[in-house]
Design an enzyme around this catalytic site. Sequence first.
Site, PDB file in Angstrom:
ATOM      1  N   GLY A  20       0.793  -1.222   0.000  1.00 42.75           N
ATOM      2  CA  GLY A  20       0.000   0.000   0.000  1.00 42.75           C
ATOM      3  C   GLY A  20       0.828   1.275   0.000  1.00 42.75           C
ATOM      4  N   HIS A  21       2.112   1.176   0.405  1.00 36.83           N
ATOM      5  CA  HIS A  21       3.006   2.328   0.391  1.00 36.83           C
ATOM      6  C   HIS A  21       3.807   2.398  -0.908  1.00 36.83           C
ATOM      7  CE1 HIS A  21       2.593   3.637   4.638  1.00 36.83           C
ATOM      8  NE2 HIS A  21       2.269   2.381   4.818  1.00 36.83           N
ATOM      9  N   ASP A 113       8.566   8.750   1.683  1.00 35.01           N
ATOM     10  CA  ASP A 113       7.347   8.356   2.389  1.00 35.01           C
ATOM     11  C   ASP A 113       7.358   9.036   3.754  1.00 35.01           C
ATOM     12  OD1 ASP A 113       5.561   6.763   4.164  1.00 35.01           O
ATOM     13  OD2 ASP A 113       5.353   5.487   2.398  1.00 35.01           O
ATOM     14  N   GLN A 334      -6.624  -6.503  -8.820  1.00 33.56           N
ATOM     15  CA  GLN A 334      -7.749  -5.651  -8.410  1.00 33.56           C
ATOM     16  C   GLN A 334      -8.106  -4.580  -9.438  1.00 33.56           C
ATOM     17  OE1 GLN A 334      -8.806  -4.858  -4.306  1.00 33.56           O
ATOM     18  NE2 GLN A 334      -8.289  -2.712  -4.632  1.00 33.56           N
ATOM     19  N   TRP A 352      -6.689   3.172   1.806  1.00 28.51           N
ATOM     20  CA  TRP A 352      -6.758   4.346   0.940  1.00 28.51           C
ATOM     21  C   TRP A 352      -6.579   3.992  -0.531  1.00 28.51           C
ATOM     22  CZ3 TRP A 352      -9.287   8.375   0.562  1.00 28.51           C
ATOM     23  CH2 TRP A 352      -8.920   9.449  -0.263  1.00 28.51           C
ATOM     24  N   GLN A 374      -8.654   3.577   7.877  1.00 35.66           N
ATOM     25  CA  GLN A 374      -9.803   2.976   7.199  1.00 35.66           C
ATOM     26  C   GLN A 374     -11.122   3.508   7.760  1.00 35.66           C
ATOM     27  OE1 GLN A 374      -9.082  -1.262   7.595  1.00 35.66           O
ATOM     28  NE2 GLN A 374      -6.977  -1.009   6.873  1.00 35.66           N
TER      29      GLN A 374
END
Length: 452
Positions: A20-21, A113, A334, A352, A374
């Site tokens: 996700g990062h 990040d 996805q 996200w 979330q």
Amino acid sequence: MEGKKTYKAHVMVLAYHGQGHINPMVQFSKRLASKGMKVTVSAMLSTTKAMKSASSAVIFESIYDDTTEGGVAAQGGFKAFLERFEASGSQNLTELIKKQEISEYPVKCLVYDANLPWALAIAKDFAIPGAAFFTQSCAAIASYYPMHYEILEKPLPLPAFSMPGLPPPKIPNLMSLGAVTGKHSPIIKQICKQFDDIENAEWILFNSFDKLEEEVVKWMSNLWTVRNIGPTVPSVYLDNRVENDYDYGFNMYKPSTEACMQWLNTRETGSVIYVSFGSAASLNADQMAEMGEALKQSTKSFLWVVKPTEQSKLPANFVEETSEKGLVITWCPQLEVLAHKAVGCFVSHCGWNSTVEAISFGVPVVAMPQFLDQMTNAYLVERVWGVGIQPKENEQNKTTAEEIGRCINEVMNGEEIRKKAIQWKSLAKEAIDENGSSDIHIDEIISRIVAL
């Protein structure tokens, strides 16, 4: 002979661990590269090995050997991993940037990040701008901001951003980050480290777009130089201006692409319930049973992603009993699934990236957040954007099959929700199109870097 490639300038991108990062930062890197920038993505060794084929336009360099020195699951848990990553990674990142100083294209900007705040000091040491990249929503970061000042025991510099009715964040069970001291848990304290020295960053970047979080961006702009540069979804699904950009390039699990897409091709338009809780979130056995019962009772087909580590929680004989209308797989592509005409709704944990993807593809959401940001994203989905519904939990903090089923039916059949989802899809595409708000922000950043 082919001429030597020339660049406008060189940007170093420092990625954190986790799908996700990594994915949104690599997508942003591809976007910069498509506009003539040289981009080097620095990350852990396991990540750079996996990403080598993600884009020929981006260079991948390892600054931490997690295979030897230890990753997240190594001795000492998450806290020890972060300490090792900072100690070794900061030294190797410094050497990598220094090595580029004598090249034709020295590094002119460090995009890091925000979970790695120590990187900003490295940027300052080289007298180059540092840009913090948040992989959560603007609203989620705004919700953490007051906690940061509570931890510092200082007054807020301006009133907190108002989100009436937002529940407190659930805290995930993570490996040790240290003992609980004071009001906030170790994970909240770790998250709030993202704000360390952030006022000295040149830009604060978000995988979002201006119209999606308009009010919170106005609030946040009183603190920092905020620039939304998203959605960071592969270009083929939005503006198609980045050549051969079909996929993120990094998956924690191997997707069952062929089986998944062949099955979807046999289903009618808008008839499939897509269920996935991402790479990090998971349901307990009781909640898995309720989810299974809701899907079994539904008249719709379903595609349910159940990670290898979650397979044992599936209700007994569920796969066999639902084989005519359902497909259970361990992982899926996805982006391709959400883009498929057969998908009618997305039952999601509201991470996200998944939320941004649902918005970008115009797919309505049944929001079942599990922890941290979330909760905020689910709040936005239902109460701000109107593109989905969040099922209610009962007294045992469980969402029943009946409640899940009610929400699925309402989302699949609700004309107003579907209409809003299509409107937001159009706005997402508009943001990254040429002369869209996000594209303008990216061009502005590039111009500033080139001028250095």
